[in-house]
Design a protein around this motif. Structure first.
Motif, PDB file in Angstrom:
ATOM      1  N   VAL A 119     -50.672 -49.697-114.749  1.00 17.40           N
ATOM      2  CA  VAL A 119     -50.795 -49.547-113.297  1.00 17.40           C
ATOM      3  C   VAL A 119     -52.074 -48.757-113.038  1.00 17.40           C
ATOM      4  CG1 VAL A 119     -49.719 -48.618-111.209  1.00 17.40           C
ATOM      5  CG2 VAL A 119     -48.280 -49.569-113.032  1.00 17.40           C
ATOM      6  N   GLY A 120     -53.057 -49.409-112.420  1.00 17.11           N
ATOM      7  CA  GLY A 120     -54.398 -48.822-112.272  1.00 17.11           C
ATOM      8  C   GLY A 120     -54.465 -47.675-111.280  1.00 17.11           C
ATOM      9  N   SER A 121     -55.586 -47.008-111.301  1.00 22.29           N
ATOM     10  CA  SER A 121     -55.826 -45.859-110.416  1.00 22.29           C
ATOM     11  C   SER A 121     -55.693 -46.273-108.954  1.00 22.29           C
ATOM     12  CB  SER A 121     -57.244 -45.328-110.624  1.00 22.29           C
ATOM     13  OG  SER A 121     -57.469 -45.015-111.982  1.00 22.29           O
ATOM     14  N   GLY A 122     -54.968 -45.498-108.206  1.00 22.36           N
ATOM     15  CA  GLY A 122     -54.832 -45.755-106.778  1.00 22.36           C
ATOM     16  C   GLY A 122     -53.986 -46.956-106.431  1.00 22.36           C
ATOM     17  N   THR A 123     -53.403 -47.605-107.428  1.00 23.90           N
ATOM     18  CA  THR A 123     -52.533 -48.763-107.149  1.00 23.90           C
ATOM     19  C   THR A 123     -51.201 -48.283-106.578  1.00 23.90           C
ATOM     20  OG1 THR A 123     -53.538 -50.352-108.641  1.00 23.90           O
ATOM     21  CG2 THR A 123     -51.158 -50.541-108.358  1.00 23.90           C
TER      22      THR A 123
ATOM     23  N   ILE B  24     -54.572 -51.833-106.319  1.00 24.15           N
ATOM     24  CA  ILE B  24     -53.766 -53.007-105.996  1.00 24.15           C
ATOM     25  C   ILE B  24     -52.617 -52.585-105.086  1.00 24.15           C
ATOM     26  CG2 ILE B  24     -52.045 -54.538-107.096  1.00 24.15           C
ATOM     27  CD1 ILE B  24     -54.189 -54.937-109.310  1.00 24.15           C
ATOM     28  N   GLN B  25     -52.221 -53.493-104.222  1.00 22.98           N
ATOM     29  CA  GLN B  25     -51.073 -53.229-103.346  1.00 22.98           C
ATOM     30  C   GLN B  25     -49.975 -54.230-103.685  1.00 22.98           C
ATOM     31  OE1 GLN B  25     -49.519 -51.449-101.313  1.00 22.98           O
ATOM     32  NE2 GLN B  25     -48.595 -52.588 -99.666  1.00 22.98           N
ATOM     33  N   ILE B  26     -48.838 -53.708-104.103  1.00 19.34           N
ATOM     34  CA  ILE B  26     -47.654 -54.542-104.342  1.00 19.34           C
ATOM     35  C   ILE B  26     -46.628 -54.118-103.306  1.00 19.34           C
ATOM     36  CG2 ILE B  26     -45.838 -55.190-105.978  1.00 19.34           C
ATOM     37  CD1 ILE B  26     -48.607 -56.017-106.991  1.00 19.34           C
ATOM     38  N   ALA B  27     -46.344 -54.995-102.376  1.00 22.56           N
ATOM     39  CA  ALA B  27     -45.459 -54.634-101.264  1.00 22.56           C
ATOM     40  C   ALA B  27     -43.982 -54.729-101.670  1.00 22.56           C
ATOM     41  CB  ALA B  27     -45.745 -55.535-100.069  1.00 22.56           C
ATOM     42  N   HIS B  28     -43.097 -54.368-100.764  1.00 20.47           N
ATOM     43  CA  HIS B  28     -41.675 -54.311-101.090  1.00 20.47           C
ATOM     44  C   HIS B  28     -41.097 -55.690-101.432  1.00 20.47           C
ATOM     45  CE1 HIS B  28     -40.602 -54.174 -96.478  1.00 20.47           C
ATOM     46  NE2 HIS B  28     -41.341 -55.207 -96.764  1.00 20.47           N
ATOM     47  N   ASN B  29     -40.181 -55.684-102.360  1.00 19.03           N
ATOM     48  CA  ASN B  29     -39.405 -56.876-102.742  1.00 19.03           C
ATOM     49  C   ASN B  29     -40.208 -57.885-103.571  1.00 19.03           C
ATOM     50  OD1 ASN B  29     -37.735 -55.637-100.829  1.00 19.03           O
ATOM     51  ND2 ASN B  29     -38.423 -57.018 -99.228  1.00 19.03           N
ATOM     52  N   VAL B  30     -41.433 -57.529-103.918  1.00 21.09           N
ATOM     53  CA  VAL B  30     -42.257 -58.439-104.714  1.00 21.09           C
ATOM     54  C   VAL B  30     -41.759 -58.450-106.160  1.00 21.09           C
ATOM     55  CG1 VAL B  30     -44.570 -58.623-105.764  1.00 21.09           C
ATOM     56  CG2 VAL B  30     -44.322 -58.331-103.279  1.00 21.09           C
TER      57      VAL B  30
ATOM     58  N   SER C 232     -48.592 -61.247-116.341  1.00 21.72           N
ATOM     59  CA  SER C 232     -49.608 -61.561-115.332  1.00 21.72           C
ATOM     60  C   SER C 232     -50.585 -60.407-115.211  1.00 21.72           C
ATOM     61  CB  SER C 232     -48.962 -61.869-113.988  1.00 21.72           C
ATOM     62  OG  SER C 232     -48.444 -63.185-114.016  1.00 21.72           O
ATOM     63  N   LEU C 233     -51.810 -60.751-114.824  1.00 19.13           N
ATOM     64  CA  LEU C 233     -52.894 -59.764-114.788  1.00 19.13           C
ATOM     65  C   LEU C 233     -53.565 -59.841-113.421  1.00 19.13           C
ATOM     66  CD1 LEU C 233     -55.300 -59.264-117.765  1.00 19.13           C
ATOM     67  CD2 LEU C 233     -56.221 -59.552-115.473  1.00 19.13           C
ATOM     68  N   LEU C 234     -53.590 -58.712-112.715  1.00 23.96           N
ATOM     69  CA  LEU C 234     -54.150 -58.674-111.365  1.00 23.96           C
ATOM     70  C   LEU C 234     -55.385 -57.780-111.371  1.00 23.96           C
ATOM     71  CD1 LEU C 234     -51.104 -59.523-110.983  1.00 23.96           C
ATOM     72  CD2 LEU C 234     -51.255 -58.510-108.718  1.00 23.96           C
ATOM     73  N   ALA C 235     -56.510 -58.333-110.927  1.00 28.13           N
ATOM     74  CA  ALA C 235     -57.754 -57.559-110.922  1.00 28.13           C
ATOM     75  C   ALA C 235     -57.844 -56.661-109.691  1.00 28.13           C
ATOM     76  CB  ALA C 235     -58.943 -58.500-111.001  1.00 28.13           C
ATOM     77  N   GLY C 236     -58.819 -55.786-109.698  1.00 29.61           N
ATOM     78  CA  GLY C 236     -58.946 -54.695-108.725  1.00 29.61           C
ATOM     79  C   GLY C 236     -58.798 -55.104-107.283  1.00 29.61           C
TER      80      GLY C 236
ATOM     81  N   CYS D 160     -49.965 -65.269-114.789  1.00 27.36           N
ATOM     82  CA  CYS D 160     -50.914 -65.560-113.709  1.00 27.36           C
ATOM     83  C   CYS D 160     -52.103 -64.606-113.794  1.00 27.36           C
ATOM     84  CB  CYS D 160     -50.230 -65.395-112.348  1.00 27.36           C
ATOM     85  SG  CYS D 160     -49.036 -66.708-112.014  1.00 27.36           S
ATOM     86  N   LEU D 161     -53.212 -65.035-113.223  1.00 30.19           N
ATOM     87  CA  LEU D 161     -54.393 -64.182-113.095  1.00 30.19           C
ATOM     88  C   LEU D 161     -54.797 -64.169-111.630  1.00 30.19           C
ATOM     89  CD1 LEU D 161     -56.675 -65.526-116.001  1.00 30.19           C
ATOM     90  CD2 LEU D 161     -55.224 -63.497-116.032  1.00 30.19           C
ATOM     91  N   LEU D 162     -54.780 -62.994-111.014  1.00 31.63           N
ATOM     92  CA  LEU D 162     -55.287 -62.892-109.648  1.00 31.63           C
ATOM     93  C   LEU D 162     -56.623 -62.172-109.707  1.00 31.63           C
ATOM     94  CD1 LEU D 162     -52.213 -61.886-107.430  1.00 31.63           C
ATOM     95  CD2 LEU D 162     -52.844 -64.110-108.360  1.00 31.63           C
ATOM     96  N   GLY D 163     -57.659 -62.785-109.158  1.00 29.62           N
ATOM     97  CA  GLY D 163     -58.986 -62.171-109.152  1.00 29.62           C
ATOM     98  C   GLY D 163     -59.048 -60.978-108.213  1.00 29.62           C
ATOM     99  N   GLY D 164     -60.120 -60.250-108.288  1.00 25.79           N
ATOM    100  CA  GLY D 164     -60.306 -59.059-107.467  1.00 25.79           C
ATOM    101  C   GLY D 164     -60.168 -59.366-106.001  1.00 25.79           C
ATOM    102  N   ARG D 165     -59.417 -58.514-105.280  1.00 24.74           N
ATOM    103  CA  ARG D 165     -59.245 -58.652-103.832  1.00 24.74           C
ATOM    104  C   ARG D 165     -58.547 -59.933-103.391  1.00 24.74           C
ATOM    105  NH1 ARG D 165     -63.428 -55.380-101.859  1.00 24.74           N
ATOM    106  NH2 ARG D 165     -63.317 -53.580-103.205  1.00 24.74           N
ATOM    107  N   ALA D 166     -58.015 -60.713-104.317  1.00 23.01           N
ATOM    108  CA  ALA D 166     -57.244 -61.874-103.890  1.00 23.01           C
ATOM    109  C   ALA D 166     -56.029 -61.385-103.111  1.00 23.01           C
ATOM    110  CB  ALA D 166     -56.813 -62.690-105.097  1.00 23.01           C
ATOM    111  N   GLY D 167     -55.646 -62.134-102.078  1.00 23.87           N
ATOM    112  CA  GLY D 167     -54.516 -61.717-101.259  1.00 23.87           C
ATOM    113  C   GLY D 167     -53.454 -62.797-101.165  1.00 23.87           C
TER     114      GLY D 167
END
Lengths: 341, 341, 341
Positions: free
Chosen positions: A208-212, A234-240, A246-250, A264-271
Motif C-alpha cells: 500500500v503506497g504512500s498516501g494511498t 491511490i484511492q480505493i473507495a468503500h465496498n471495492v 492486480s497492480l495499480l499505478a500511482g 489487472c494493471l491500472l495505469g497511473g491516474r486511471a479512474g
C-alpha cells in the motif's frame, strides 16, 4: 552482502558464462556499473552496451556471443532474477524486537514478542500484532485491528479500528486504511452521514503506497486480495474489491462498490467509476476514464495525448464543430444523389 | 444497540407493515441479511429481492404488496432513514474526556474539560479546543487554531496556525488544513516565495477526507462553508470558497481563487481551473476538466470513456485527421456546386 | 512588522509617488484594503480600482496618472516586490533552537545546536540536521538522512533513510520523501519486490507540498534540482529528475525514469508517462496527458473542457462515429469524380 557470481547463479537457478567466482557487491545500470557490480539486460535495444559496460556481470536471457569480455548470468526471467539478487545484495535491516519506551500500547492489545514497535506508535485496545511485524514511528493502529506476521508499517500510517492486514505486507508512510467511506444521504437540510459499518480486509503480500487511502465498507467490507500492489496516492473507495495480484499505478482510483479482477494493471491516474465490474487480466492505460463494466480481458484506453497548445486548440475547435460537419456531409450526399437521378 | 422495529420507525417517522416488535440489531444488504438485520430498498430494480431476503425488516418508500413475508418500514426518504437507523444501531464510541499524559498541550492554549486529547497530540499556544472535541493520536493543532464543539480529528492530521474549524466536523487521517498556498513570484534568479497571510475557515458539519489538503489564503481566507463534504485526496487551493452543502468526491481539485456554489456535486478527480465561478446546484461529472466559469445550474461533463486500446487508437488517429476531413468536405461542396452550375 | 513606504521602496529598489513616510503594516487586496495596508496591481484590467481603493499604497509597474490620491510604489516587477514586502511585513516566527524533551533523537545522529526539533520528532542514527533547521512535531527523519541549513520540515512529514535535502527548503505536512519506488518483477506466482537501492537528492530552495510523494530511485537516485517548487499531492516516481526552477502545480505526476527540464511549468493534475524527456522551458497545461518526449520549448495541452452533459454526450457520440464519416466522405469524393468523368 557481497557474494560470488556463482552463488547468486545458484540462488536464481541460472548458468554462468565467464568467471564464476567473481565477487559481486552491488547493482548498477549497464552504463554506470563499475567492478564488483552486477547489471541486467531485458531490452534487446541495449544489447550493444554489453560490450562497453564495466559491470562484473550482467543478467541476460540468452548468452550474448559478441560480448565475451563480460561475465553473463543466463536465466529465464532476468527481471525476476535481478529482483532476487538485489534482495541478497541489499538485505533488509534486521528489525529489533521490542516495544519502544515511547510507544503507547494498550494493555488489552496483543503484541508478539518478536515484533518491533517504534517510538510514538499507538496500539489501541484489542489490536493484534503478529510475529516479526515492524511498526515504525508515529503510526496508529486502531482498536481491534490485526496486523499479520512480518508486515512492515512505515511511519505516519493510520490503520483504523477493526482493519485486518495480512502477512508480509508493506504499508508506506501516510497511508490510511479503514477511514470511513464517503456515504451521505440527502435530505432537505443537507447531507446526513451514513455510518460505515464494514471494515477493510487486506490479504497477504500486499503493498500500500504512500498516501494511498483504502476506505472501510459501508455495510460489508472493502477487500484487497493477496498479492495486490498499490502505488502511491491511490484511492480505493468503500465496498471495492481488488483481485489477486492486480497492480495499480500511482494515483489510480476505484470508486465505490466496484470490483477489479485478478492480474489487472491500472495505469497511473486511471479512474474506475462506481458499481462496475472489471474482468480478470484487464489493462487500463494511464489517465483513462472507465465508466462501464469491462467483461473481456485486454487493454483499454482513453485520453488523447498532448500536442502543442496551438495545435490542440484547433483540434478542440474542430471537435466541437463536428455536428456541422455531419450535416454538411449529409447535404453533400443528398445533392450528389439528386444530381445522379 | 438493538431496538424494536417499532422504535426505529418512530425515530424516523415511518410506518411499519408487519411485525412491529421484531428486534433489529444490525444492518445488512438485501442479499446477505440474516435474522435481526434491517436492509433498505432505494432502487426499484432490486424489488424482487424483497421476496427472497432474510432480513427482519426492509426500509422502503412504498409498501410492496407482493412481499408480504418481510416486515416493511415505509418512509418518505429510505436512504436518510437508513442513515438515521444505522446511527442508532451503531452508536459512536463515547469519547473519554481528558488529556492523555503523552499529549503536548501548551499552557497558553484552552482545552475544554469535556474534550478528549489523544497521545502525542500537539496543541500549540493560543489554540482553542471546544466542548466534546475528540483529537486522536499524533495530530497537530497549530498556534491560535480553533476547533469547534464536538468536532472529531482523526490521527496524523495537521491543522496549521490560525485555522478555524466549526462544530461537528470530522477531519480524517492525514488531512492537512492551512498549509501555505502555492504562491511564488517569478524573478530572473528563480521563484520567490509569497508569504500566505490568510488562513482557512471551515464551517459547521464539514467533513474533510483522508489526505485532503486545504491551503491557507494568500491575502484573504480560504473558506469551506457549512455542510460541505470533502472526500479523500481533494485539493482546495488558496483563496477558494466552497459553498454550503456542496459535496466533492475523491481527488477532486479546485484551483486558486475559484468559487464553487452551494449544493454542487463534483465527481471524482474533477478539476476546476483557477479564478472561476461555479454557480449553485452545478454537477460536474468525474474526471471532467472545467476551464471556464459555469453560470447556470445543471450537469457538466468532459472526458471520453475508455474503449479497447486498439479502437481507441483509431479514434485518436481520426481525431487528429479532422482538419483534413473538413477540407475534403469543403472541396466536395465546391465540386458539387460546380457540377450543379 | 510595520514600516514606512519609503523603507519598503528602498528594500525593493522602487520609487515612491506620493507620501513616502506613510506607515504600512499589512497587505490587502485592492478591493478590501484599509488605511495602513499595501496592495498591488499586476493586471491592467483592475487599473480602475486604483481610484477607489482605500489602500495606503499600491505597488505598480508604471505610475498611474489618473489615480493621484493613492500612493504608488513603482517597481519593475510588482509581483516580486509584493513578495519581498510581504516577507518584511510578516516576518517568520523565529525558531527556538533546541531539542524538545519529547523528541527521539538517536545518539549517533548530528543535530546542529541552532536547529529546532519539535515534540515527537524522530531522528534516527546517522542523520545530520543542519544549522537553523526547524523540524515540527511528529515528523520522521530516517537513518543517515541529511537536512540542509535553514530548511523547515512541517508536521507529520516522513523523510526516509539516506535522503538528502538541501538548504532553505520547505517540506509541508504529510509529504513523503524517499519511500520505495514502485518496482516489481513479474513471475508466475505473482509480483516480486525489487529493492529500491537509490535514494532521493533534493537541491536548495525546493518546496515540497502537502501530501506530495517523491520515491527513492531503483538503482540510481531520484533528483529534484535547486529551486524546484512542488505543490500538494504531486507524485514523483523513482529515477525521475526535475530540472532547476521548474514548478509543478497540485496533483501533477511524473512517472518512473522521466526527466523534466529546467524552468518548466506543469499544470494541475498534468501527467507525464514513464521514460520520457521533457525539454527546458516547457509548459504543460492542467490535466494534460503527455505520452511522448517533448523536445522543444513551448506550451503543450490535451483535455477538452467540460460542456453541459447533454451537449458533451452528443460530442462523444459523434466522435465515435467519425470512422463512418470518413467513409461517407470518401464515398462522396468517389461519386463526384464519377459524375465528373
Amino acid at each position: 552482502m557481497a557474494s560470488t557470481l556463482e552463488k547468486l547463479a545458484e540462488h536464481v537457478g541460472g548458468k554462468v558464462f565467464g568467471t564464476a567466482n567473481v565477487m559481486i557487491d552491488s547493482v548498477a545500470t549497464l552504463t554506470n556499473a563499475k567492478q564488483g557490480q552486477i547489471s541486467f539486460l531485458t531490452n534487446p535495444l541495449y544489447r550493444s552496451q554489453l560490450s562497453t559496460t564495466n559491470a562484473s556481470a550482467v543478467i541476460v536471457e540468452e548468452f550474448v556471443q559478441d560480448a565475451e569480455k563480460v561475465n553473463q548470468l543466463v536465466v529465464k526471467n532476468p527481471h525476476a532474477a535481478y529482483a532476487k539478487i538485489t534482495q541478497i545484495l541489499y538485505p533488509q535491516q534486521a528489525i529489533q524486537a521490542g516495544i519502544d519506551a515511547k510507544a503507547c500500547v494498550d494493555k488489552h492489545s496483543q503484541v508478539d514478542k518478536s515484533a518491533s514497535i517504534g517510538p510514538n506508535v499507538i496500539i489501541e485496545e484489542g489490536a493484534v500484532i503478529g510475529q516479526g511485524v515492524c511498526i515504525k514511528a508515529n503510526s496508529f493502529i486502531g482498536r481491534n485491528a490485526h496486523i499479520g506476521d512480518n508486515t512492515i508499517v512505515y511511519p505516519n500510517v493510520s490503520i483504523m479500528h477493526g482493519v485486518r492486514i495480512g502477512q508480509r505486507c508493506i504499508i508506506y508512510p501516510s497511508a490510511v486504511i479503514g477511514a470511513d467511506g464517503f456515504g451521505h444521504a440527502y435530505q432537505e437540510t443537507g447531507w446526513l452521514k451514513i455510518p460505515q459499518v464494514g471494515t477493510v480486509i487486506v490479504g497477504d503480500d500486499v503493498e500500500v503506497g504512500s498516501g494511498t487511502c483504502i476506505d472501510r465498507g459501508a455495510i460489508e467490507d472493502t477487500i484487497i486480495e493477496d498479492g495486490v500492489k498499490l502505488d502511491n496516492q491511490i484511492q480505493i473507495a468503500h465496498n471495492v474489491r481488488i483481485g489477486r495480484n492486480s497492480l495499480l499505478a500511482g494515483g489510480a482510483g476505484v470508486s465505490g462498490s466496484s470490483t477489479v479482477g485478478e492480474n489487472c494493471l491500472l495505469g497511473g491516474r486511471a479512474g474506475i467509476a462506481g458499481h462496475l465490474n472489471i474482468a480478470d487480466n484487464v489493462v487500463v492505460t494511464g489517465m483513462s476514464l472507465v465508466t462501464k463494466s469491462i467483461e473481456q480481458a485486454g487493454s483499454y484506453s482513453s485520453g488523447i495525448p498532448a500536442e502543442p497548445t496551438r495545435t490542440w486548440r484547433r483540434y478542440v475547435g474542430r471537435f466541437k464543430r463536428l455536428e456541422g460537419l455531419f450535416k454538411r456531409v449529409t447535404e453533400c450526399e443528398k445533392l450528389i444523389k439528386e444530381q445522379k437521378d
